[in-house]
Write a protein that holds these residues in place. Structure first.
Motif, PDB file in Angstrom:
ATOM      1  N   SER A 165       0.875  -1.021   0.025  1.00 48.83           N
ATOM      2  CA  SER A 165      -0.013   0.082   0.027  1.00 48.83           C
ATOM      3  C   SER A 165       0.775   1.310  -0.087  1.00 48.83           C
ATOM      4  O   SER A 165       2.158   1.242   0.399  1.00 48.83           O
ATOM      5  CB  SER A 165      -0.836  -0.053   1.296  1.00 48.83           C
ATOM      6  N   ALA A 177      -2.503  -3.269   6.934  1.00 52.47           N
ATOM      7  CA  ALA A 177      -3.062  -2.686   8.224  1.00 52.47           C
ATOM      8  C   ALA A 177      -4.167  -3.612   8.779  1.00 52.47           C
ATOM      9  O   ALA A 177      -4.793  -3.326   9.912  1.00 52.47           O
ATOM     10  CB  ALA A 177      -3.745  -1.446   7.796  1.00 52.47           C
ATOM     11  N   HIS A 178      -4.192  -4.983   8.303  1.00 55.48           N
ATOM     12  CA  HIS A 178      -5.106  -5.765   8.845  1.00 55.48           C
ATOM     13  C   HIS A 178      -4.125  -6.587   9.931  1.00 55.48           C
ATOM     14  O   HIS A 178      -4.610  -7.472  10.659  1.00 55.48           O
ATOM     15  CB  HIS A 178      -5.728  -6.725   8.123  1.00 55.48           C
ATOM     16  N   SER A 199      -3.544  -3.787  -5.420  1.00 51.41           N
ATOM     17  CA  SER A 199      -4.923  -3.578  -5.600  1.00 51.41           C
ATOM     18  C   SER A 199      -5.517  -3.069  -6.566  1.00 51.41           C
ATOM     19  O   SER A 199      -6.622  -3.120  -7.114  1.00 51.41           O
ATOM     20  CB  SER A 199      -5.332  -3.058  -4.322  1.00 51.41           C
TER      21      SER A 199
ATOM     22  N   ARG B  39     -13.013  -3.045   3.641  1.00 50.69           N
ATOM     23  CA  ARG B  39     -11.594  -2.687   3.317  1.00 50.69           C
ATOM     24  C   ARG B  39     -11.280  -1.183   3.863  1.00 50.69           C
ATOM     25  O   ARG B  39     -12.415  -0.493   3.858  1.00 50.69           O
ATOM     26  CB  ARG B  39     -11.630  -2.707   1.720  1.00 50.69           C
ATOM     27  N   LEU B  40     -10.128  -1.276   3.866  1.00 50.89           N
ATOM     28  CA  LEU B  40      -9.684   0.078   4.563  1.00 50.89           C
ATOM     29  C   LEU B  40      -9.079   0.864   3.670  1.00 50.89           C
ATOM     30  O   LEU B  40      -7.884   0.369   2.895  1.00 50.89           O
ATOM     31  CB  LEU B  40      -8.564  -0.280   5.738  1.00 50.89           C
ATOM     32  N   ASP B  42      -6.849   4.539   2.170  1.00 52.48           N
ATOM     33  CA  ASP B  42      -6.209   5.755   2.944  1.00 52.48           C
ATOM     34  C   ASP B  42      -6.935   6.881   2.503  1.00 52.48           C
ATOM     35  O   ASP B  42      -8.026   7.168   1.757  1.00 52.48           O
ATOM     36  CB  ASP B  42      -4.925   5.353   2.581  1.00 52.48           C
ATOM     37  N   LYS B  43      -6.277   8.031   2.871  1.00 50.81           N
ATOM     38  CA  LYS B  43      -6.929   9.416   2.764  1.00 50.81           C
ATOM     39  C   LYS B  43      -7.016   9.656   0.961  1.00 50.81           C
ATOM     40  O   LYS B  43      -7.747  10.696   0.811  1.00 50.81           O
ATOM     41  CB  LYS B  43      -6.452  10.661   3.435  1.00 50.81           C
ATOM     42  N   GLU B  46      -6.928   5.051  -1.698  1.00 48.59           N
ATOM     43  CA  GLU B  46      -6.029   3.844  -2.043  1.00 48.59           C
ATOM     44  C   GLU B  46      -6.725   2.642  -1.206  1.00 48.59           C
ATOM     45  O   GLU B  46      -6.411   2.957   0.061  1.00 48.59           O
ATOM     46  CB  GLU B  46      -4.738   4.190  -2.464  1.00 48.59           C
ATOM     47  N   PHE B  47      -6.627   1.705  -1.627  1.00 45.66           N
ATOM     48  CA  PHE B  47      -6.761   0.344  -0.726  1.00 45.66           C
ATOM     49  C   PHE B  47      -5.679   0.128   0.195  1.00 45.66           C
ATOM     50  O   PHE B  47      -4.299   0.202  -0.476  1.00 45.66           O
ATOM     51  CB  PHE B  47      -6.939  -0.758  -1.791  1.00 45.66           C
ATOM     52  N   THR B  48      -5.672  -0.221   1.344  1.00 43.50           N
ATOM     53  CA  THR B  48      -4.810  -0.443   2.317  1.00 43.50           C
ATOM     54  C   THR B  48      -4.856  -1.935   2.788  1.00 43.50           C
ATOM     55  O   THR B  48      -3.687  -2.459   3.012  1.00 43.50           O
ATOM     56  CB  THR B  48      -4.755   0.734   3.369  1.00 43.50           C
ATOM     57  N   ALA B  49      -6.001  -2.221   2.950  1.00 46.43           N
ATOM     58  CA  ALA B  49      -6.194  -3.628   3.520  1.00 46.43           C
ATOM     59  C   ALA B  49      -7.728  -4.002   3.592  1.00 46.43           C
ATOM     60  O   ALA B  49      -8.374  -3.308   3.323  1.00 46.43           O
ATOM     61  CB  ALA B  49      -5.610  -3.746   5.099  1.00 46.43           C
ATOM     62  N   GLU B  50      -7.712  -5.413   3.548  1.00 47.13           N
ATOM     63  CA  GLU B  50      -9.202  -5.943   3.749  1.00 47.13           C
ATOM     64  C   GLU B  50      -9.218  -7.013   4.505  1.00 47.13           C
ATOM     65  O   GLU B  50      -8.330  -7.916   4.742  1.00 47.13           O
ATOM     66  CB  GLU B  50      -9.470  -6.229   2.267  1.00 47.13           C
ATOM     67  N   VAL B  51     -10.318  -7.093   5.293  1.00 48.50           N
ATOM     68  CA  VAL B  51     -10.704  -8.306   6.173  1.00 48.50           C
ATOM     69  C   VAL B  51     -11.950  -8.766   5.803  1.00 48.50           C
ATOM     70  O   VAL B  51     -12.986  -8.114   5.625  1.00 48.50           O
ATOM     71  CB  VAL B  51     -10.373  -8.291   7.666  1.00 48.50           C
ATOM     72  N   PHE B  61      -8.718  -3.337  12.224  1.00 50.37           N
ATOM     73  CA  PHE B  61      -7.570  -2.917  11.614  1.00 50.37           C
ATOM     74  C   PHE B  61      -6.498  -2.213  12.346  1.00 50.37           C
ATOM     75  O   PHE B  61      -6.929  -1.547  13.470  1.00 50.37           O
ATOM     76  CB  PHE B  61      -7.850  -1.891  10.306  1.00 50.37           C
ATOM     77  N   ALA B  63      -4.201   0.544  11.864  1.00 50.33           N
ATOM     78  CA  ALA B  63      -3.697   1.531  10.970  1.00 50.33           C
ATOM     79  C   ALA B  63      -2.788   2.719  11.219  1.00 50.33           C
ATOM     80  O   ALA B  63      -1.824   2.269  12.216  1.00 50.33           O
ATOM     81  CB  ALA B  63      -5.320   2.273  10.619  1.00 50.33           C
ATOM     82  N   TRP B  68      -9.334   7.847   7.641  1.00 53.31           N
ATOM     83  CA  TRP B  68      -9.415   6.522   6.671  1.00 53.31           C
ATOM     84  C   TRP B  68     -10.915   6.333   6.377  1.00 53.31           C
ATOM     85  O   TRP B  68     -11.782   7.098   7.066  1.00 53.31           O
ATOM     86  CB  TRP B  68      -8.867   5.374   7.568  1.00 53.31           C
ATOM     87  N   ARG B  71     -14.668   0.661   3.630  1.00 53.88           N
ATOM     88  CA  ARG B  71     -15.896   0.186   2.374  1.00 53.88           C
ATOM     89  C   ARG B  71     -16.245  -1.151   2.634  1.00 53.88           C
ATOM     90  O   ARG B  71     -15.441  -2.214   2.726  1.00 53.88           O
ATOM     91  CB  ARG B  71     -15.120   0.318   1.186  1.00 53.88           C
TER      92      ARG B  71
END
Lengths: 282, 98
Positions: A165, A177-178, A199, B39-40, B42-43, B46-51, B61, B63, B68, B71
């Motif tokens: 990221s 970040a997870h 992504s 999903r997380l 960023d400002k 952009e995708f940062t993470a997803e669970v 998360f 972060a 943030w 979604r």
């Protein structure tokens, strides 16, 4: 290579659930996900125990991989279809790993477990046991695996693609970040690496974007398709996803995945590191 | 559950003082949703993470400081975006109703 040779739809998988030629394998970051539920007939590979040497940091060797696939009931001529959670990160890693050991017919379920779940397709917790086989692997194909010295040598000369990221690239985060943020490595990226988060190659449902879209994304980020490419992330799984997009979907030549990735590079003594959102200088 | 927090997921072994935690629960009509992806972003979006959420609809998360967006995708539901501000040393709780 045609897209359908390496990527199959959820519909295709559903239509081939009873095809004896097809071996469906789930590989998840969350190694307990399969045990809760999986696609009917799918077997499980645990990336932490099945695919890693349990003492030193490396993959299982050729003989161990042969024993693993034999015990799991995978044949040399099986059509292996991999899927998993987290937009297929670890399924793509397993795909690259199968290619590393020379398995010919391997494909990814486009969108992986997420797409399957979002489509509300059936999952089961029924145990699956396949009859053992006698699997023969090839020596590792090192034309698709990069090691740390190659990464250092590639600074300023080859395409380096950092697929983490933007916050990990810039050094503001050390891990996705997870996961809890680790402190063992220095933060940042390999100088001159282009930031192309994995992504960008995927739609929201986890399926890959079209080849035209993918080509535009990488070219816009400065990837020169006439040069060799090394992709990296934190431990080599997200970069397998990008390796798949570049080599298997776009047919880019000489693409390597650096599985040591940032947890190795960021711990090396004396190597250059760039901070911030720009690639930095060689 | 040992170590359970308001977010529903255990924080055993995690040094919460150095983490900017964002966590919460996804619900529909007041009940937890067992199949959903959060999903997380960023400002910059952009995708940062997803669970995937837990069986009880919970997610978490780790972060960094700042704003943030969460979604949420779930079968048969519209995508829901929620903004959240995270800070190191604190836990931002977010309830997401589909």
């Amino acid at each position: 290579m045609a897209r359908e040779d390496v990527l199959v739809t959820a519909q295709w998988v559903e239509e081939n659930l009873d095809n004896p030629q097809v071996v469906l394998i789930e590989v998840d970051e969350d190694t307990s996900a399969y045990d809760r539920s999986h696609i009917r007939g799918a077997i499980k590979l645990d990336w932490t125990t099945d695919l890693q040497d349990q003492v030193r940091r490396d993959f299982v060797n050729k003989e161990q991989f042969e024993a693993l696939l034999s015990e799991k009931g995978v044949s040399n001529d099986s059509t292996v279809v991999l899927y998993g959670g987290n937009n297929n990160w670890f399924a793509a890693y397993a795909y690259w790993y199968f290619k590393l050991y020379g398995h010919q017919d391997v494909k990814l379920l486009d969108g992986g477990r997420k797409k399957w779940e979002l489509d509300a397709r059936e999952l089961t917790d029924e145990p699956v046991k396949r009859e053992a086989t006698s699997y023969t692997a090839k020596d590792q194909d090192l034309s698709i695996r990069a090691f740390r010295d190659e990464v250092v040598a590639a600074i300023g000369t080859q395409n380096l693609v950092d697929v983490r990221s933007p916050d990990e690239f810039a050094g503001r985060l050390l891990a996705p970040a997870h996961l809890p943020q680790e402190q063992a490595q220095r933060a940042g990226h390999v100088p001159t690496a282009a930031s192309v988060p994995w992504s960008k190659a995927a739609n929201d449902d986890g399926t890959f974007k079209s080849n035209d879209e993918l080509k535009e994304i990488y070219e816009e980020a400065g990837v020169d398709f006439s040069k060799d490419t090394i992709a990296y992330c934190r431990i080599g799984e997200r970069s397998s996803h990008t390796w798949f997009a570049l080599q298997e979907l776009l047919g880019a030549p000489n693409v390597k995945n650096y599985d040591g990735s940032w947890t190795e590079y960021g711990s090396l003594v004396g190597v250059p590191i760039a901070l911030g959102d720009e690639p930095g200088q060689a | 559950m040992c170590g359970a927090t308001e977010g529903g997921l255990p924080l055993d072994g995690i040094n919460t003082k150095i983490e900017a935690i964002i966590q919460g629960q996804v619900t529909k009509d007041g009940s937890p949703v067992g199949v959903a992806y959060v999903r997380l972003l960023d400002k910059s979006g952009e995708f940062t993470a997803e669970v995937p959420v837990s069986a009880t609809g919970h997610f978490r998360f780790f972060a960094g400081d700042g704003e943030w967006t969460l979604r949420t995708l779930a079968p048969g539901a519209d995508t829901v975006d929620r903004k959240v501000v995270a800070a190191v040393g604190s836990i931002a709780e977010v309830e997401i109703a589909l």
